[in-house]
Design an enzyme around this catalytic site. Sequence first.
Site, PDB file in Angstrom:
ATOM      1  N   ASP A   1       0.824  -1.221   0.000  1.00 40.00           N
ATOM      2  CA  ASP A   1       0.000   0.000   0.000  1.00 40.00           C
ATOM      3  C   ASP A   1       0.854   1.266   0.000  1.00 40.00           C
ATOM      4  O   ASP A   1       1.966   1.278   0.540  1.00 40.00           O
ATOM      5  CB  ASP A   1      -0.920  -0.024   1.235  1.00 40.00           C
ATOM      6  CG  ASP A   1      -2.047   0.990   1.098  1.00 40.00           C
ATOM      7  OD1 ASP A   1      -2.405   1.353  -0.037  1.00 40.00           O
ATOM      8  OD2 ASP A   1      -2.560   1.428   2.144  1.00 40.00           O
TER       9      ASP A   1
ATOM     10  N   ASN B   1     -11.074  -2.789  -4.839  1.00 44.98           N
ATOM     11  CA  ASN B   1     -10.338  -1.837  -5.678  1.00 44.98           C
ATOM     12  C   ASN B   1     -11.030  -1.546  -7.015  1.00 44.98           C
ATOM     13  O   ASN B   1     -10.647  -0.619  -7.725  1.00 44.98           O
ATOM     14  CB  ASN B   1      -8.891  -2.302  -5.912  1.00 44.98           C
ATOM     15  CG  ASN B   1      -8.014  -2.177  -4.685  1.00 44.98           C
ATOM     16  OD1 ASN B   1      -7.102  -2.977  -4.481  1.00 44.98           O
ATOM     17  ND2 ASN B   1      -8.250  -1.166  -3.841  1.00 44.98           N
TER      18      ASN B   1
HETATM   19  C1  IPE Z   1      -5.300  -2.611   0.207  1.00 46.81           C
HETATM   20  O1  IPE Z   1      -5.059  -1.282  -0.015  1.00 46.81           O
HETATM   21  C2  IPE Z   1      -5.328  -3.354  -1.094  1.00 46.81           C
HETATM   22  C3  IPE Z   1      -4.040  -3.491  -1.776  1.00 46.81           C
HETATM   23  C4  IPE Z   1      -2.887  -3.046  -1.372  1.00 46.81           C
HETATM   24  C5  IPE Z   1      -4.081  -4.218  -3.007  1.00 46.81           C
HETATM   25  P1  IPE Z   1      -6.233  -0.224  -0.176  1.00 46.81           P
HETATM   26  O2  IPE Z   1      -5.563   1.071  -0.474  1.00 46.81           O
HETATM   27  O3  IPE Z   1      -7.231  -0.699  -1.154  1.00 46.81           O
HETATM   28  O4  IPE Z   1      -6.884  -0.236   1.279  1.00 46.81           O
HETATM   29  P2  IPE Z   1      -7.800   0.848   1.989  1.00 46.81           P
HETATM   30  O5  IPE Z   1      -8.861   1.254   1.005  1.00 46.81           O
HETATM   31  O6  IPE Z   1      -6.919   1.998   2.370  1.00 46.81           O
HETATM   32  O7  IPE Z   1      -8.324   0.149   3.203  1.00 46.81           O
HETATM   33  C1  IPE Z   2      -1.801   0.133  -3.232  1.00 47.93           C
HETATM   34  O1  IPE Z   2      -1.536   1.489  -3.330  1.00 47.93           O
HETATM   35  C2  IPE Z   2      -2.073  -0.487  -4.565  1.00 47.93           C
HETATM   36  C3  IPE Z   2      -3.469  -0.894  -4.760  1.00 47.93           C
HETATM   37  C4  IPE Z   2      -4.414  -0.805  -3.883  1.00 47.93           C
HETATM   38  C5  IPE Z   2      -3.810  -1.442  -6.051  1.00 47.93           C
HETATM   39  P1  IPE Z   2      -2.689   2.554  -3.337  1.00 47.93           P
HETATM   40  O2  IPE Z   2      -3.052   2.822  -4.763  1.00 47.93           O
HETATM   41  O3  IPE Z   2      -3.812   2.159  -2.464  1.00 47.93           O
HETATM   42  O4  IPE Z   2      -1.935   3.805  -2.746  1.00 47.93           O
HETATM   43  P2  IPE Z   2      -2.519   4.870  -1.724  1.00 47.93           P
HETATM   44  O5  IPE Z   2      -3.003   4.114  -0.530  1.00 47.93           O
HETATM   45  O6  IPE Z   2      -3.630   5.574  -2.437  1.00 47.93           O
HETATM   46  O7  IPE Z   2      -1.359   5.747  -1.416  1.00 47.93           O
HETATM   47 MG    MG Z   3      -4.149   2.435  -0.484  1.00 47.82          MG
END
Ligand code: IPE
Ligand code: IPE
Ligand code: MG
Length: 231
Positions: free
Chosen positions: A15, A63
């Site tokens: 993340d 997602n």
């Molecule tokens: C968790 O991250 C999913 C992945 C890293 C693939 P998210 O960015 O989707 O999680 P939330 O929405 O902050 O809980």
């Molecule tokens: C994790 O990074 C990757 C996925 C969830 C696919 P994010 O895209 O959630 O990155 P932040 O949390 O917005 O920084």
């Molecule tokens: Mg995220």
Amino acid sequence: MTNGSVPCHIAVIMDGNGRWAKKRFLPRKAGHSAGSEVFRRIACYCRDIGVQYLTVYAFSTENWKRPQDEIDEIFSLLDKYLDEVQATMLNDNVAVRFLGNLSHFPSGMQRKIDNVHKLSDGYPSGVCQVNICVNYGGRDEIVRAAESILKNPPEILDENSFAQRLDTKGIPCPDLLIRPGGDFRISNFLLWQIAYTEFYFTKILWPDFSEKELAKAIAEYNKRKRRFGGV
Ligand code: IPE
Ligand code: IPE
Ligand code: MG
């Protein structure tokens, strides 16, 4: 390298890609691209230090709420990785498996995934296995397992026979779960499997994560006393 014992199974919620890009005034997709490079490096490091299973969260069932162009970018990175992995797997000495609800993916991608799974089946046991969770949700996985049990009930329904119907069938539960990005939550990752997993949270954003940071997480893990309900 690390002192102490290396966890058999490490899980990572990758993340912070979007925030990493935002800090650099770049589009979110640049963060996903940087994050995918870090994933490659960390997978090699895990193999080199003797981790047997690395399970990463790449795309959750939630997602899909993201803008379509961001989703397209993530899937195009995945497709690129699938091509690369098919070409280099035998040299890399890593088995690769995809976990999650893969049934509605485009047929081309499903074919590539099947091929990677076939190549992985040919690996001797004991080789490092990287599990990539896409369209994965812990709740969805449990519901799919329950559906499979309704269709074809096991002789005895217990924790072991239930776990046989999960995507992680045959994979031991994670010893250590790492979440970079600064949030203290699980976001629907491996809900069944983390019953006794040790957690390590860090503010570092995934594209800034490094081998050194992983070694730090493992050192912290080695300080923990795991009791599994005992004394
Ligand atoms: C968790 O991250 C999913 C992945 C890293 C693939 P998210 O960015 O989707 O999680 P939330 O929405 O902050 O809980
Ligand atoms: C994790 O990074 C990757 C996925 C969830 C696919 P994010 O895209 O959630 O990155 P932040 O949390 O917005 O920084
Ligand atoms: Mg995220």
